[in-house]
Design an enzyme around this catalytic site. Structure first.
Site, PDB file in Angstrom:
ATOM      1  N   CYS A 107       0.868  -1.215  -0.052  1.00 23.38           N
ATOM      2  CA  CYS A 107      -0.045  -0.035  -0.035  1.00 23.38           C
ATOM      3  C   CYS A 107       0.874   1.243  -0.186  1.00 23.38           C
ATOM      4  O   CYS A 107       1.680   1.485   0.889  1.00 23.38           O
ATOM      5  CB  CYS A 107      -0.883  -0.034   1.270  1.00 23.38           C
ATOM      6  SG  CYS A 107      -1.672   1.377   1.437  1.00 23.38           S
ATOM      7  N   CYS A 114      -2.041  15.438   2.262  1.00 26.93           N
ATOM      8  CA  CYS A 114      -3.337  15.523   1.299  1.00 26.93           C
ATOM      9  C   CYS A 114      -4.064  16.669   1.303  1.00 26.93           C
ATOM     10  O   CYS A 114      -4.359  17.356   2.523  1.00 26.93           O
ATOM     11  CB  CYS A 114      -4.265  14.336   1.496  1.00 26.93           C
ATOM     12  SG  CYS A 114      -5.409  14.038   0.224  1.00 26.93           S
ATOM     13  N   CYS A 118     -10.822  14.829   3.920  1.00 22.24           N
ATOM     14  CA  CYS A 118     -11.924  14.091   4.403  1.00 22.24           C
ATOM     15  C   CYS A 118     -11.832  13.980   5.903  1.00 22.24           C
ATOM     16  O   CYS A 118     -10.891  13.804   6.371  1.00 22.24           O
ATOM     17  CB  CYS A 118     -11.597  12.787   3.613  1.00 22.24           C
ATOM     18  SG  CYS A 118     -11.630  12.572   1.903  1.00 22.24           S
ATOM     19  N   GLY A 165      -2.220  10.419   0.310  1.00 22.08           N
ATOM     20  CA  GLY A 165      -2.634  11.261  -0.862  1.00 22.08           C
ATOM     21  C   GLY A 165      -3.816  10.952  -1.837  1.00 22.08           C
ATOM     22  O   GLY A 165      -4.100   9.730  -1.621  1.00 22.08           O
ATOM     23  N   GLU A 166      -3.895  11.791  -2.630  1.00 19.43           N
ATOM     24  CA  GLU A 166      -4.950  11.449  -3.798  1.00 19.43           C
ATOM     25  C   GLU A 166      -4.340  11.148  -5.014  1.00 19.43           C
ATOM     26  O   GLU A 166      -3.844  12.117  -5.536  1.00 19.43           O
ATOM     27  CB  GLU A 166      -5.791  12.604  -3.816  1.00 19.43           C
ATOM     28  CG  GLU A 166      -6.643  12.590  -4.740  1.00 19.43           C
ATOM     29  CD  GLU A 166      -7.590  11.382  -5.257  1.00 19.43           C
ATOM     30  OE1 GLU A 166      -8.074  10.798  -4.206  1.00 19.43           O
ATOM     31  OE2 GLU A 166      -7.576  10.525  -6.337  1.00 19.43           O
ATOM     32  N   SER A 197      -6.796   3.776  -5.919  1.00 17.22           N
ATOM     33  CA  SER A 197      -7.846   4.417  -5.220  1.00 17.22           C
ATOM     34  C   SER A 197      -8.104   5.725  -5.160  1.00 17.22           C
ATOM     35  O   SER A 197      -7.142   6.522  -5.119  1.00 17.22           O
ATOM     36  CB  SER A 197      -7.931   3.891  -3.613  1.00 17.22           C
ATOM     37  OG  SER A 197      -9.020   4.288  -2.849  1.00 17.22           O
ATOM     38  N   SER A 220     -13.712   5.402  -3.193  1.00 14.62           N
ATOM     39  CA  SER A 220     -14.063   5.711  -1.871  1.00 14.62           C
ATOM     40  C   SER A 220     -15.487   6.444  -1.878  1.00 14.62           C
ATOM     41  O   SER A 220     -15.577   7.702  -1.940  1.00 14.62           O
ATOM     42  CB  SER A 220     -12.908   6.629  -1.258  1.00 14.62           C
ATOM     43  OG  SER A 220     -11.782   6.038  -1.194  1.00 14.62           O
ATOM     44  N   HIS A 222     -18.180   5.772   0.526  1.00 11.58           N
ATOM     45  CA  HIS A 222     -18.456   6.145   2.146  1.00 11.58           C
ATOM     46  C   HIS A 222     -19.847   6.779   2.612  1.00 11.58           C
ATOM     47  O   HIS A 222     -20.132   6.618   3.573  1.00 11.58           O
ATOM     48  CB  HIS A 222     -17.291   6.941   2.498  1.00 11.58           C
ATOM     49  CG  HIS A 222     -15.937   6.461   2.410  1.00 11.58           C
ATOM     50  ND1 HIS A 222     -15.768   4.968   2.200  1.00 11.58           N
ATOM     51  CD2 HIS A 222     -14.808   7.023   2.138  1.00 11.58           C
ATOM     52  CE1 HIS A 222     -14.462   4.947   2.085  1.00 11.58           C
ATOM     53  NE2 HIS A 222     -13.673   6.057   1.888  1.00 11.58           N
ATOM     54  N   ASN A 297     -11.063   2.993  11.263  1.00 13.57           N
ATOM     55  CA  ASN A 297     -10.305   2.975  12.227  1.00 13.57           C
ATOM     56  C   ASN A 297     -10.089   4.455  12.796  1.00 13.57           C
ATOM     57  O   ASN A 297      -9.960   5.300  12.002  1.00 13.57           O
ATOM     58  CB  ASN A 297      -8.808   2.580  11.321  1.00 13.57           C
ATOM     59  CG  ASN A 297      -9.113   1.194  10.684  1.00 13.57           C
ATOM     60  OD1 ASN A 297      -9.145   0.249  11.003  1.00 13.57           O
ATOM     61  ND2 ASN A 297      -8.652   1.283   9.230  1.00 13.57           N
TER      62      ASN A 297
HETATM   63  N1  SAH Z   1      -7.044   9.461  -1.487  1.00 15.22           N
HETATM   64  C1  SAH Z   1      -7.107   8.251  -2.025  1.00 15.22           C
HETATM   65  C2  SAH Z   1      -6.327   6.860  -1.760  1.00 15.22           C
HETATM   66  C3  SAH Z   1      -5.975   7.133  -0.343  1.00 15.22           C
HETATM   67  S1  SAH Z   1      -7.044   6.761   1.125  1.00 15.22           S
HETATM   68  C4  SAH Z   1      -8.928   7.712  -1.607  1.00 15.22           C
HETATM   69  O1  SAH Z   1      -9.426   8.759  -0.908  1.00 15.22           O
HETATM   70  O2  SAH Z   1      -9.494   6.715  -1.909  1.00 15.22           O
HETATM   71  C5  SAH Z   1      -7.099   5.082   1.044  1.00 15.22           C
HETATM   72  C6  SAH Z   1      -8.582   4.558   1.541  1.00 15.22           C
HETATM   73  O3  SAH Z   1      -8.530   4.538   3.133  1.00 15.22           O
HETATM   74  C7  SAH Z   1     -10.047   5.170   1.312  1.00 15.22           C
HETATM   75  O4  SAH Z   1     -10.653   4.553   0.771  1.00 15.22           O
HETATM   76  C8  SAH Z   1     -10.122   6.056   2.326  1.00 15.22           C
HETATM   77  O5  SAH Z   1     -11.243   6.529   2.235  1.00 15.22           O
HETATM   78  C9  SAH Z   1      -9.945   5.234   3.419  1.00 15.22           C
HETATM   79  N2  SAH Z   1      -9.722   5.806   4.689  1.00 15.22           N
HETATM   80  C10 SAH Z   1      -9.298   6.871   5.025  1.00 15.22           C
HETATM   81  N3  SAH Z   1      -9.466   7.098   6.474  1.00 15.22           N
HETATM   82  C11 SAH Z   1     -10.089   5.932   6.942  1.00 15.22           C
HETATM   83  C12 SAH Z   1     -10.216   5.472   8.310  1.00 15.22           C
HETATM   84  N4  SAH Z   1     -10.264   6.289   9.235  1.00 15.22           N
HETATM   85  N5  SAH Z   1     -10.781   4.291   8.588  1.00 15.22           N
HETATM   86  C13 SAH Z   1     -10.997   3.403   7.407  1.00 15.22           C
HETATM   87  N6  SAH Z   1     -10.599   3.721   6.243  1.00 15.22           N
HETATM   88  C14 SAH Z   1     -10.065   4.752   5.975  1.00 15.22           C
HETATM   89 FE1  SF4 Z   2      -7.099  12.415   0.965  1.00 17.35          FE
HETATM   90 FE2  SF4 Z   2      -7.970   9.829   0.453  1.00 17.35          FE
HETATM   91 FE3  SF4 Z   2      -7.569  10.738   3.171  1.00 17.35          FE
HETATM   92 FE4  SF4 Z   2      -9.480  11.987   1.541  1.00 17.35          FE
HETATM   93  S1  SF4 Z   2      -9.337   9.611   2.209  1.00 17.35           S
HETATM   94  S2  SF4 Z   2      -7.993  12.960   2.981  1.00 17.35           S
HETATM   95  S3  SF4 Z   2      -8.637  11.974  -0.429  1.00 17.35           S
HETATM   96  S4  SF4 Z   2      -5.822  10.454   1.475  1.00 17.35           S
END
Ligand code: SAH
Ligand code: SF4
Length: 347
Positions: A107, A114, A118, A165-166, A197, A220, A222, A297
């Site tokens: 991963c 980022c 979110c 990151g994105e 992702s 993602s 959610h 998490n």
């Molecule tokens: N920025 C991209 C990829 C990195 S985040 C994205 O947002 O998809 C990777 C994954 O972890 C995403 O599906 C994100 O929503 C999830 N994620 C972020 N915070 C989390 C948390 N606290 N618990 C579980 N999954 C989480």
């Molecule tokens: Fe950035 Fe992905 Fe985390 Fe959202 S979930 S803040 S896009 S790393």
């Protein structure tokens, strides 16, 4: 001055060849040096032992050779290995090796921090420092591949761009890193084993379609209605679910690659059967291979909680009953903050 030297990893093979020709070197040196950089993953010119000392010194005089270093490593009780990587300018990112019986998954991060904020993600609370360059992303993969070889005697089988990151906001470097990872002159991995992702940037999802990529895409999601999604993911204001459905359909039409939905379950926010109905409606609009239900998490910065196991199972069973392909994904590496969304350069 050190900083004015050209970075050997940012030049093309043709440029390297021209340089060597000018230096009076034989043609085959290009391939040798290229292999050291990309195939054998050397980290300095001194490593290139089949070159003469003079050539190694000349190269070191003319080029810089920055590479990612492992800062430190944490090993979870479940075998997950989290590494903190030090970049040449002092920034740090994290990457995780997730071993299972059948897979060795890396991963990896695509940005330091980022910009998307979110509300449930630890990385989102960090300032976005900068994009990673393609060779830095590639280095992460190579270093985790080495860890995989050392700890399990197996090469990586899968790569997910699910670290910090994105990736779609660092499009060119993400694409170039995958080009290296899949190249026979690099790690020669199949793109079908790579998943990018995204939090959902419609314009860039369409671009993936236009570029006819061969890797898979995870969205993602959610929350399956715009009001809730915007509450937890500000990016949804400008990339609403309708625009994402349209973009994903275009991506599928152009590439036929797998699309998965990621759905974190939050207590009393998106875990009711009404929420499940909305998710099913969304699922039916796109050729989705599977919905991964993700355990939330907990992170220090936010107040979300995860639903009871009972509620989680009820949600999953409801989806299954409606012929939705849904899987519960168990988080790995929780004890070392290596699970999804917990990457925050803490440890
Ligand atoms: N920025 C991209 C990829 C990195 S985040 C994205 O947002 O998809 C990777 C994954 O972890 C995403 O599906 C994100 O929503 C999830 N994620 C972020 N915070 C989390 C948390 N606290 N618990 C579980 N999954 C989480
Ligand atoms: Fe950035 Fe992905 Fe985390 Fe959202 S979930 S803040 S896009 S790393």
């Amino acid at each position: 001055m050190e900083t004015e030297k050209r970075n050997i990893r940012r030049i093309t093979k043709e440029e390297l060849s021209a340089y060597l020709q000018q230096a009076g070197e034989k043609k085959f040196r290009t391939g040798q040096i290229w292999d050291w950089i990309w195939l054998k993953h050397a980290s300095s010119f001194a490593d290139m032992t089949n070159l003469s000392n003079a050539l190694r010194q000349k190269l070191a005089g003319d080029f810089s050779f920055p590479s990612v270093k492992i800062d430190h490593v944490q090993i979870s009780s479940d075998g997950t290995i989290k590494s903190s990587f030090l970049l040449h300018d002092g920034n740090k990112v994290e990457g995780v090796l997730i071993p299972t019986e059948t897979r060795q998954t890396a991963c990896i991060s695509s940005q330091a921090g980022c910009s998307l904020n979110c509300k449930f993600c630890a990385t989102g609370y960090l300032e976005r420092k900068r994009n990673l360059d393609f060779d830095e992303i590639y280095d992460e993969v190579c270093l985790i591949n080495q860890q995989s070889m050392e700890s399990a005697g197996k090469k990586l089988t899968n790569i997910v761009y699910m670290g910090m990151g994105e990736p779609l906001l660092n499009y060119q470097n993400m694409m170039k890193s995958i080009e290296r990872i899949t190249s026979p002159e690099g790690l020669a991995m199949s793109p079908r084993r790579i998943t990018v992702s995204t939090s959902g940037i419609s314009r860039m999802i369409k671009k993936l379609g236009d570029d006819k990529v061969h890797f898979n895409l995870a969205l993602s999601v959610h929350a399956a209605n715009d009001k809730k999604r915007s509450q937890i993911m500000p990016i949804n204001d400008k990339n609403d679910l309708n625009s994402l459905v349209e973009a994903l359909n275009y991506f599928y039409q152009q590439t036929k690659n797998d699309i998965t939905f990621e759905y974190i379950l939050f207590k009393d926010l998106n875990d009711s059967l009404k929420d499940a109905d909305e998710l099913i409606k969304l699922y039916r609009q796109v050729r989705v291979k599977v919905i991964n239900l993700i355990e939330y998490n907990p992170i220090d910065q936010a107040h979300f909680t995860k639903p009871s196991m009972e509620k989680i199972h009820a949600f999953r069973d409801y989806l299954t009953k409606h012929r939705v392909n849904a899987h519960l994904r168990v988080s790995r590496g929780k004890d070392i903050d290596a699970a999804c969304g917990q990457l925050a350069n803490k440890g």
